[in-house]
Write a protein that holds these residues in place. Structure first.
Motif, PDB file in Angstrom:
ATOM      1  N   VAL A 145      -5.247   1.997  -0.491  1.00 17.29           N
ATOM      2  CA  VAL A 145      -4.633   3.077  -1.264  1.00 17.29           C
ATOM      3  C   VAL A 145      -5.621   4.231  -1.426  1.00 17.29           C
ATOM      4  CG1 VAL A 145      -3.687   3.721  -3.517  1.00 17.29           C
ATOM      5  CG2 VAL A 145      -3.037   1.543  -2.479  1.00 17.29           C
ATOM      6  N   CYS A 165       1.118   4.064  -2.982  1.00 13.40           N
ATOM      7  CA  CYS A 165       0.828   5.469  -2.683  1.00 13.40           C
ATOM      8  C   CYS A 165       1.976   6.372  -3.123  1.00 13.40           C
ATOM      9  CB  CYS A 165       0.553   5.642  -1.191  1.00 13.40           C
ATOM     10  SG  CYS A 165      -1.069   5.046  -0.656  1.00 13.40           S
ATOM     11  N   VAL A 170       1.074   6.362   6.149  1.00 16.24           N
ATOM     12  CA  VAL A 170       0.314   5.359   5.397  1.00 16.24           C
ATOM     13  C   VAL A 170       0.537   3.971   5.971  1.00 16.24           C
ATOM     14  CG1 VAL A 170       0.116   4.187   3.158  1.00 16.24           C
ATOM     15  CG2 VAL A 170       0.257   6.676   3.245  1.00 16.24           C
ATOM     16  N   THR A 179       0.829  -1.203   0.000  1.00 20.47           N
ATOM     17  CA  THR A 179       0.000   0.000   0.000  1.00 20.47           C
ATOM     18  C   THR A 179       0.865   1.255   0.000  1.00 20.47           C
ATOM     19  OG1 THR A 179      -1.774  -1.138   1.209  1.00 20.47           O
ATOM     20  CG2 THR A 179      -1.782   1.267   1.250  1.00 20.47           C
ATOM     21  N   LEU A 221      -4.184   7.487   0.440  1.00 22.64           N
ATOM     22  CA  LEU A 221      -3.385   8.263  -0.515  1.00 22.64           C
ATOM     23  C   LEU A 221      -3.223   9.727  -0.112  1.00 22.64           C
ATOM     24  CD1 LEU A 221      -1.813   8.317  -3.162  1.00 22.64           C
ATOM     25  CD2 LEU A 221      -3.992   8.704  -4.370  1.00 22.64           C
TER      26      LEU A 221
END
Length: 282
Positions: free
Chosen positions: A156, A77, A212, A73, A160
């Motif tokens: 994502v 990103c 993230v 992920t 993001l």
């Protein structure tokens, strides 16, 4: 008088930190060393079995899978955010505000609601399948939900903006004249990115990656809703122990481990030169 006034301003923060952060963590820490009875109650006997149970291959596999999903992920990103940030940084001041406002707008909607919105895109009768069929790319709808692809897509989609915001802050600080000079000297786009853009945007990259990676491990609702509960992440495991298995001490032990992992990641981030103020007070 001024000192008393300043102290009065800090008191609400102190109370908040003690009662809503410190004490709950302390309670979870103590709970993680207690036993669980057959009916889901708590036995006041100290044990290390909750932590030793995490060495079982089943739970180690959950840890590994969680880190793999978080890593994928984060990488996706980064791949999406870099071109976007570079593109926006070249626009006028007014255009930058428009683009960044569009990035921030999703924060105004609850992430759980946005996750349900993803279903409209990914389901067999969803927008993506309809578009692919209308373009004659596929004959029959493809399964985009209830699998690893759907979960990573959801992660994502949700996280993001956390990559774009700190990364754009770093990209936007780069002096355009340096890039122009490098271009005039014959440097191609890949060379400019490698030698100029990447080194100067490392702080933003660190910030975004941490913001993230850590939430991905704990976002259980995305795995439950889009993945159909088929992929067990750490967040799902903790939730199941508290709500389904009724094994609060074991769920507490996993929570403490997750807190320690987060603490270690933040320490690594600081060692690599990350700025805690830019991260938002972690």
């Amino acid at each position: 008088m001024k000192k008393l006034f300043n102290f009065a301003l800090v008191v609400p923060v102190i109370i908040y930190s003690i009662f809503l952060i410190a004490l709950p963590i302390l309670y979870i820490f103590i709970l993680s060393f207690l036993k669980n009875d057959f009916y889901g109650g708590i036995i006041n006997e100290v044990t290390l079995n909750n932590y030793l149970s995490l060495l079982d291959f089943v739970y180690l596999k959950v840890f590994l899978k969680s880190f793999l999903v978080a890593l994928i992920t984060t990488i996706l990103c980064i791949i999406i955010a870099y071109p976007f940030c570079i593109f926006v940084s070249k626009k006028s001041s007014y255009a930058k505000k428009i683009f960044m406002t569009l990035v921030i707008i999703p924060f105004l909607t609850n992430s759980l609601i946005r996750t349900y919105g993803i279903i409209i895109l990914l389901r067999k009768e969803g927008i993506i399948n309809i578009l692919l069929q209308s373009l004659n790319i596929i004959d029959n709808p493809i399964q985009l939900m209830y699998n690893d692809f759907g979960i990573i897509f959801g992660m994502v989609y949700t996280l993001l903006p956390f990559m774009i915001l700190p990364l754009f802050s770093s990209v936007d600080k780069i002096n355009p004249s340096i890039i122009e000079a490098a271009s005039d000297l014959g440097a191609n786009k890949s060379k400019i990115f490698k030698e100029i853009i990447l080194p100067q945007t490392i702080p933003g990259l660190f910030n975004g990656s941490l913001m993230v990676f850590i939430p991905t491990i704990g976002f259980f609702f995305i795995s439950d809703i889009i993945g159909g509960g088929k992929l067990m992440l750490l967040g799902n495991l903790i939730k199941n122990q508290f709500l389904t298995a009724r094994n609060w001490p074991f769920g507490a032990a996993i929570s403490i481990i997750l807190i320690l992992i987060t603490f270690c990641l933040v320490k690594i981030y600081k060692k690599l030169g990350g700025d805690m103020d830019e991260l938002g007070g972690f």
